[in-house]
Design an enzyme around this catalytic site. Structure first.
Site, PDB file in Angstrom:
ATOM      1  N   ARG A  37       0.979  -1.247  -0.143  1.00 12.84           N
ATOM      2  CA  ARG A  37      -0.110   0.003  -0.032  1.00 12.84           C
ATOM      3  C   ARG A  37       0.827   1.412  -0.140  1.00 12.84           C
ATOM      4  NH1 ARG A  37      -3.813   3.140   4.099  1.00 12.84           N
ATOM      5  NH2 ARG A  37      -5.566   3.505   2.958  1.00 12.84           N
ATOM      6  N   ILE A  63      -7.607   7.365  -1.063  1.00 15.58           N
ATOM      7  CA  ILE A  63      -7.329   5.942  -1.115  1.00 15.58           C
ATOM      8  C   ILE A  63      -8.247   5.526   0.122  1.00 15.58           C
ATOM      9  CG2 ILE A  63      -5.236   6.107   0.262  1.00 15.58           C
ATOM     10  CD1 ILE A  63      -4.328   3.570  -1.090  1.00 15.58           C
ATOM     11  N   SER A  64      -8.988   4.482  -0.252  1.00 16.15           N
ATOM     12  CA  SER A  64     -10.119   3.966   0.821  1.00 16.15           C
ATOM     13  C   SER A  64      -9.229   3.261   2.103  1.00 16.15           C
ATOM     14  CB  SER A  64     -10.901   2.942   0.227  1.00 16.15           C
ATOM     15  OG  SER A  64     -11.884   3.296  -0.728  1.00 16.15           O
ATOM     16  N   GLN A  65      -9.714   3.284   3.049  1.00 22.56           N
ATOM     17  CA  GLN A  65      -9.606   2.637   4.320  1.00 22.56           C
ATOM     18  C   GLN A  65      -9.325   1.132   3.965  1.00 22.56           C
ATOM     19  OE1 GLN A  65     -12.125   3.378   7.357  1.00 22.56           O
ATOM     20  NE2 GLN A  65     -11.073   1.894   8.799  1.00 22.56           N
ATOM     21  N   PRO A  66      -8.156   0.406   4.473  1.00 26.43           N
ATOM     22  CA  PRO A  66      -8.015  -1.055   4.131  1.00 26.43           C
ATOM     23  C   PRO A  66      -9.197  -1.900   4.388  1.00 26.43           C
ATOM     24  CG  PRO A  66      -5.944   0.015   4.923  1.00 26.43           C
ATOM     25  CD  PRO A  66      -6.865   1.236   5.068  1.00 26.43           C
TER      26      PRO A  66
END
Ligand code: SAH
Length: 213
Positions: A37, A63-66
């Site tokens: 990431r 970037i979305s949260q994992p």
């Protein structure tokens, strides 16, 4: 592209974090443990790359949260060789996760800057999705039908045009709602004109917008 022991260690912790938050699909957890990431974020932010947080990626996007990426991916029930349409390439991180699961991915982004950036990055990393610069609301009628459709931006309502591009037996995962938050929905196409909807909790995404930019 550097992937140090430190990065690997942080990534293992991140995989543990999302497991503790309730992700069960081992293939999804392994993919989170594998995709670097930190390469999807500006170099100064390595520390942040492996925190379970969304992060700005430019052009006003994130970037979305994992955990959110893992949740959507688990809900999508990806199998090897599935043909998937992803709306909102963004950083390309979610796309890499889908590719790690063995899917064929068609990914659309409406922001030219992000389309160019993520295409260059994913290609450099050896990932091979099909990239499109365009409006995801229209989908990709020429490439339809898809086994799965994943929308990674908050849609004000269910994008009907895209439902038609699902295979019978296919599933769309889409966060539906406005700027104050969305409900994660899974929509299964069970027959030509029959769909089943289910709801899977509240999330917060950047909005799905019409047209190109
Ligand atoms: N999947 C991305 C998430 C990025 S945020 C990742 O892993 O980083 C959502 C993205 O959807 C943004 O980049 C935004 O520009 C894009 N987007 C919003 N509306 C869209 C539309 N109609 N068509 C295609 N992309 C869209």
């Amino acid at each position: 592209m550097i992937d140090s022991y430190r990065h690997k260690g942080l990534r293992k912790k991140l995989a543990d974090t999302i497991t503790n938050k309730g992700i069960k699909d081992q293939k999804v957890i392994d993919a989170i443990g594998k995709v670097t990431r930190h390469h999807f974020m500006d170099s100064g932010f390595v520390e942040f790359a492996y925190r379970d947080q969304a992060f700005p990626i430019g052009a006003g996007q994130t970037i979305s949260q994992p955990y959110t990426v893992a949740f959507q991916t688990e809900l999508l029930q990806v199998e090897k060789h599935h043909k998937i349409l992803e709306v909102g390439t963004g950083s390309g991180y979610q796309c890499a996760i889908l590719l790690e699961l063995g899917a064929k991915v068609h990914t659309i982004e409406r922001q030219r800057e992000l389309f160019l950036k993520s295409r260059a990055l994913l290609t450099e990393m050896g990932y091979k999705p099909y990239f499109y610069y365009g409006d995801g609301y229209k989908g990709l009628p020429k490439n339809a039908p898809f086994d799965k459709i994943l929308i990674t931006a908050g849609a004000p309502e269910i994008p009907v045009e895209l439902l038609k591009q699902l295979k019978i037996g296919g599933r769309m995962v889409v966060p539906v709602g406005g700027s104050s938050g969305q409900v994660m929905m899974a929509i299964d196409r069970i027959a030509e004109n029959e769909y089943n909807e289910s709801e899977h909790g509240h999330f917060s995404f950047v909005p799905m917008l019409k047209g190109k930019q």
